[in-house]
Design a protein around this motif. Structure first.
Motif, PDB file in Angstrom:
ATOM      1  N   GLN B 257       0.798  -1.231   0.000  1.00 43.19           N
ATOM      2  CA  GLN B 257       0.000   0.000   0.000  1.00 43.19           C
ATOM      3  C   GLN B 257       0.834   1.286   0.000  1.00 43.19           C
ATOM      4  OE1 GLN B 257      -0.274   1.946   2.916  1.00 43.19           O
ATOM      5  NE2 GLN B 257       0.519   0.529   4.438  1.00 43.19           N
ATOM      6  N   VAL B 260       1.839   1.737  -3.469  1.00 38.09           N
ATOM      7  CA  VAL B 260       0.672   1.918  -4.327  1.00 38.09           C
ATOM      8  C   VAL B 260       0.205   3.363  -4.278  1.00 38.09           C
ATOM      9  CG1 VAL B 260      -1.741   1.300  -4.707  1.00 38.09           C
ATOM     10  CG2 VAL B 260      -0.101  -0.467  -4.103  1.00 38.09           C
ATOM     11  N   ILE B 261       0.024   3.867  -3.056  1.00 32.64           N
ATOM     12  CA  ILE B 261      -0.507   5.223  -2.920  1.00 32.64           C
ATOM     13  C   ILE B 261       0.486   6.240  -3.468  1.00 32.64           C
ATOM     14  CG2 ILE B 261      -1.254   6.963  -1.251  1.00 32.64           C
ATOM     15  CD1 ILE B 261      -2.643   4.817   0.304  1.00 32.64           C
ATOM     16  N   PHE B 264       0.506   5.849  -7.363  1.00 33.29           N
ATOM     17  CA  PHE B 264      -0.679   6.436  -7.966  1.00 33.29           C
ATOM     18  C   PHE B 264      -0.499   7.942  -8.089  1.00 33.29           C
ATOM     19  CE2 PHE B 264      -3.503   2.833  -7.768  1.00 33.29           C
ATOM     20  CZ  PHE B 264      -4.515   3.185  -8.632  1.00 33.29           C
ATOM     21  N   SER B 265      -0.094   8.570  -6.977  1.00 36.58           N
ATOM     22  CA  SER B 265      -0.064  10.028  -7.004  1.00 36.58           C
ATOM     23  C   SER B 265       1.099  10.552  -7.832  1.00 36.58           C
ATOM     24  CB  SER B 265      -0.029  10.586  -5.587  1.00 36.58           C
ATOM     25  OG  SER B 265       1.023  10.027  -4.874  1.00 36.58           O
ATOM     26  N   SER B 266       2.305   9.972  -7.666  1.00 38.48           N
ATOM     27  CA  SER B 266       3.433  10.527  -8.409  1.00 38.48           C
ATOM     28  C   SER B 266       3.281  10.248  -9.893  1.00 38.48           C
ATOM     29  CB  SER B 266       4.751   9.968  -7.893  1.00 38.48           C
ATOM     30  OG  SER B 266       4.839   8.608  -8.190  1.00 38.48           O
TER      31      SER B 266
END
Lengths: 303, 270
Positions: B257, B260-261, B264-266
Motif C-alpha cells: 500500500q 501503491v498510494i 498512484f499520485s506521483s
C-alpha cells in the motif's frame, strides 16, 4: 589506400552518429505501434465506418446509410434521455467525488496519529473490481427498512428501484469507490505546497480559510486538472457499475450512452446504430477533455 | 493541539461511516440465511465459515485465479517492455514524426473502447484468439499502452540525457544504453505503471465477459458475476464469493500500500 579511406570515413560517421544523431531509432517504437494500431486504432477507425452503415452484426450484409443512424439517434427518446442521464451522472460524480476527495486529502494531510491508516481505508475501494463493488452496493441499497443503508439511517427509500433516486444512488456508489483516488492525487498536490509559504501567510495574519484560498488552492491546480479530467472521462464512460446494479432501469432511469449502445449491439443486433452512439460518446469525451485541458492548464501556477 | 484532536475525531468518524458497506460485506458473509433475514445489521452471532467453502467451489474460483494471474502478469510484462521502449524513442526524438506518434498514442486515452469493440471482436475472432489467454493479453497490452506511454514518456523527458550519452561514448549502442543504463533508472515509474495496469487488468469485467464468456478461461470478475447471478437470493453465499473474489487484489494492495498510494499520485502528477 582505398580501404584506409573507407575505414576512416566509417569511423567518422560512426562518431558523428554517436554525438549528433543522439536520438534512438524509431524501431524502438515499432512493436508498441503495431500492437496499438491492431488493438485500438484499426478497430476505432473501423467503428467510425460502421457508424455510417446499417450492419446487423451477422454476415457481410451492410450498406452505407449516411447520417441515418445519427438522425435515428435524435428521434430516439430513450437514447436522447440517456445523453441527459450521462451528463447528469458525470456532473454529480465529478463534483462530489472531487469535493469529498479534497476534504479527505486536507484531513489526512494534517498531523493526525491515524493518518496512515486513514489513507489506506479511504483508498482501498479503488483496487476492488467495479462490478463487485456494484453487487455489494446493490444490497446496501436494498429497499428493506431493516437492512443496509435504510436500516442504518432509519429510512425506507427504494434507492435503486425509485426512478427519481436511482441515478443519484449510482453516483453515490461510484463516489464511494473513487473518492480515495481523488484524495491521493490531491495529497500529491498538497505535498508540493511549500511550508514556508504557509508560514509567511500566517505571519501576515491569514486565517485557515484565507491560507487555503490564497496559498494552497492555486498551487493545487495541476492536481485539480488531473482529477477533473480523470473523473469526467470515467463518468462519461461508466458502464460496469450500471450494468451490474440496475442495467439501465428502473424504466430508463439509469440508462446512459454506454448501456444504450451495449443493448443496441448485443440485445437488438443493431451494430451500425450502436457504433454511431459510441462515436457520439467518443466526441463527448474528446470535446470535454480538450476544453478542460485548455482552460485548466491556463490557470496553473508553480510554486 | 486541540484542533488537531478534533479533526482526528471527525476523520475517524468519517472513516467509520465510510466502512459501513465493508462491514455489511464481511458480516453477511459470516451469517446463515436466518440471521441475515432476522438481524441484518447485527454482528454475526455465531459467525459461520460455511459460506466460504461453498462459494469457493460454486464460483470455480481456483481456475479463475489462475486465468486472471496468467493474463495480468503476461500483459504487464509486455506493457512494460513495449511501453518503455516506445517511450524512450518518443521522449528523445526531435522530429515531427516523433511528436505525431506521441499524440497518436495519447488519442487512445480519450477514445472510448466501445467505439472499436465490435471490429475488435471480429479481428480477435479472425485471428482465432477468441476465448484464449493470448487474445486477452494482446487486448490489454494494446488498450493500456497509451496510458503506459504517457507515464513513461513524461518521466523519461525529465531524466538527464547524460547517462545514456556517457554509455554511448563508451561504445554502447542505443539498445544497450537503454536496457543497461536507462531502464534501471525508470524503476519508480515502472512501479507506477505496474500498479495502475495491474488494478485495471485484474478488475476489468466487460472485455473478458465478451471475449472469454463460456470458454472455460474466465477471469475472477467474470466468474464472480456468473456466480452472483446464480445464487442471487442467498446473500451470505454471494458475499462470501465477493470477499474471496476481491481478496487477492486487496491483499496485494495491503502489502504494497505505501508504494501503491505513492505510485498512484506521483505517476499521475507527471
Amino acid at each position: 589506400m582505398t580501404s584506409l579511406t573507407v575505414q576512416r570515413r566509417s569511423a567518422v560517421s560512426r562518431r558523428r552518429r554517436r554525438f549528433s544523431a543522439n536520438s534512438p531509432s524509431w524501431l524502438f517504437a515499432a512493436p508498441a505501434l503495431v500492437v496499438y494500431a491492431l488493438v485500438v486504432l484499426y478497430p476505432a477507425a473501423a467503428g467510425v465506418v460502421y457508424a455510417f452503415t446499417d450492419w446487423s452484426g451477422i454476415g457481410q450484409d451492410m450498406s452505407f446509410v449516411g447520417l441515418a443512424n445519427f438522425g435515428a439517434l435524435l428521434g430516439d427518446e430513450q437514447a436522447m434521455g440517456s445523453i441527459g442521464n450521462t451528463l447528469l451522472l458525470t456532473v454529480a460524480i465529478v463534483a462530489v467525488q472531487n469535493g469529498v476527495g479534497l476534504l479527505l486529502a486536507l484531513g489526512v494531510n494534517a498531523k493526525l496519529k491515524s493518518r496512515a491508516l486513514l489513507r489506506v481505508i479511504f483508498f482501498a475501494p479503488v483496487v476492488v473490481s467495479p462490478v463487485m463493488v456494484a453487487f455489494l452496493w446493490k444490497y446496501v441499497y436494498n429497499p428493506d427498512p431493516s437492512a443496509g443503508l435504510n436500516g442504518l439511517l432509519g429510512l425506507s427509500v427504494d434507492w435503486l428501484g425509485d426512478p427519481s433516486v436511482a441515478l443519484w444512488s449510482i453516483a453515490g456508489m461510484v463516489v464511494w469507490q473513487y473518492a480515495g483516488y481523488s484524495m491521493v492525487i490531491f495529497l500529491a498536490g498538497l505535498e508540493g505546497v511549500p511550508k514556508e509559504l504557509h508560514e509567511a501567510a500566517m505571519i501576515d495574519g491569514a486565517g485557515t480559510f484565507q491560507r487555503f484560498r490564497y496559498v494552497t488552492w492555486p498551487l493545487l491546480a495541476p492536481a485539480v486538472t488531473i482529477n477533473l479530467m480523470l473523473s469526467t472521462i470515467g463518468g462519461l464512460k461508466l458502464f460496469d457499475q450500471i450494468f451490474a446494479a440496475t442495467n439501465g432501469g428502473p424504466g430508463y432511469a439509469t440508462e446512459t450512452l454506454s448501456t444504450v449502445l451495449y443493448k443496441q449491439a448485443f440485445v437488438f443486433g443493431k451494430f451500425g446504430y450502436s457504433t454511431a452512439i459510441a462515436l457520439v460518446l467518443a466526441l463527448f469525451v474528446a470535446a470535454v477533455s480538450l476544453v478542460q485541458v485548455y482552460y485548466l492548464r491556463n490557470r496553473e501556477v508553480s510554486a | 493541539m486541540r484542533r488537531t484532536f478534533l479533526l482526528e475525531i471527525v476523520m475517524i468518524a468519517a472513516a467509520v461511516a465510510f466502512l459501513f458497506p465493508v462491514y455489511t460485506l464481511i458480516s453477511l458473509s459470516l451469517k446463515d440465511p436466518a440471521q441475515i433475514s432476522q438481524t441484518p445489521l447485527a454482528l454475526p452471532d455465531p459467525p459461520t465459515l460455511d459460506n466460504f467453502g461453498k462459494a469457493w467451489s460454486a464460483a470455480a474460483l481456483g481456475p479463475s485465479l489462475v486465468n486472471s494471474t496468467v493474463i495480468t502478469v503476461a500483459s504487464l510484462v509486455l506493457l512494460i517492455a513495449l511501453g518503455s521502449f516506445a517511450s524512450y524513442f518518443l521522449a528523445r526524438v526531435h522530429s515531427r514524426l516523433g511528436y505525431g506518434l506521441y499524440v497518436l498514442f495519447l488519442l487512445g486515452i480519450v477514445l472510448p473502447f466501445q467505439l472499436g469493440m465490435i471490429p475488435l471482436y471480429e479481428l480477435v475472432t479472425d485471428l482465432g484468439l477468441i476465448g484464449t489467454h493470448a487474445g486477452m493479453i494482446l487486448f490489454y497490452t494494446g488498450i493500456q499502452l497509451p496510458f503506459t506511454v504517457f507515464l513513461y514518456t513524461g518521466f523519461i523527458r525529465a531524466l538527464p540525457r547524460e547517462y545514456a550519452s556517457a554509455a554511448q561514448i563508451d561504445g554502447a549502442s542505443h539498445l544497450t544504453a537503454f536496457t543497461r543504463v536507462v531502464f534501471p533508472l525508470l524503476r519508480p515509474i515502472t512501479g507506477t505503471v505496474l500498479i495502475l495496469n495491474a488494478v485495471f487488468i485484474w478488475n476489468d469485467f466487460f472485455t473478458p465477459l465478451l471475449y472469454l464468456g463460456g470458454s472455460g478461461f474466465e477471469t475472477v470478475p467474470v466468474s464472480v458475476f456468473a456466480f452472483v447471478g446464480q445464487y442471487v437470493s442467498d446473500h451470505g453465499l454471494v458475499f462470501a464469493g465477493l470477499v474471496l473474489g476481491a481478496l487477492p487484489i486487496v491483499l496485494v494492495f495491503l502489502v504494497l500500500q505505501r508504494y501503491v498510494i505513492k505510485g498512484f499520485s506521483s505517476g499521475l502528477k507527471g
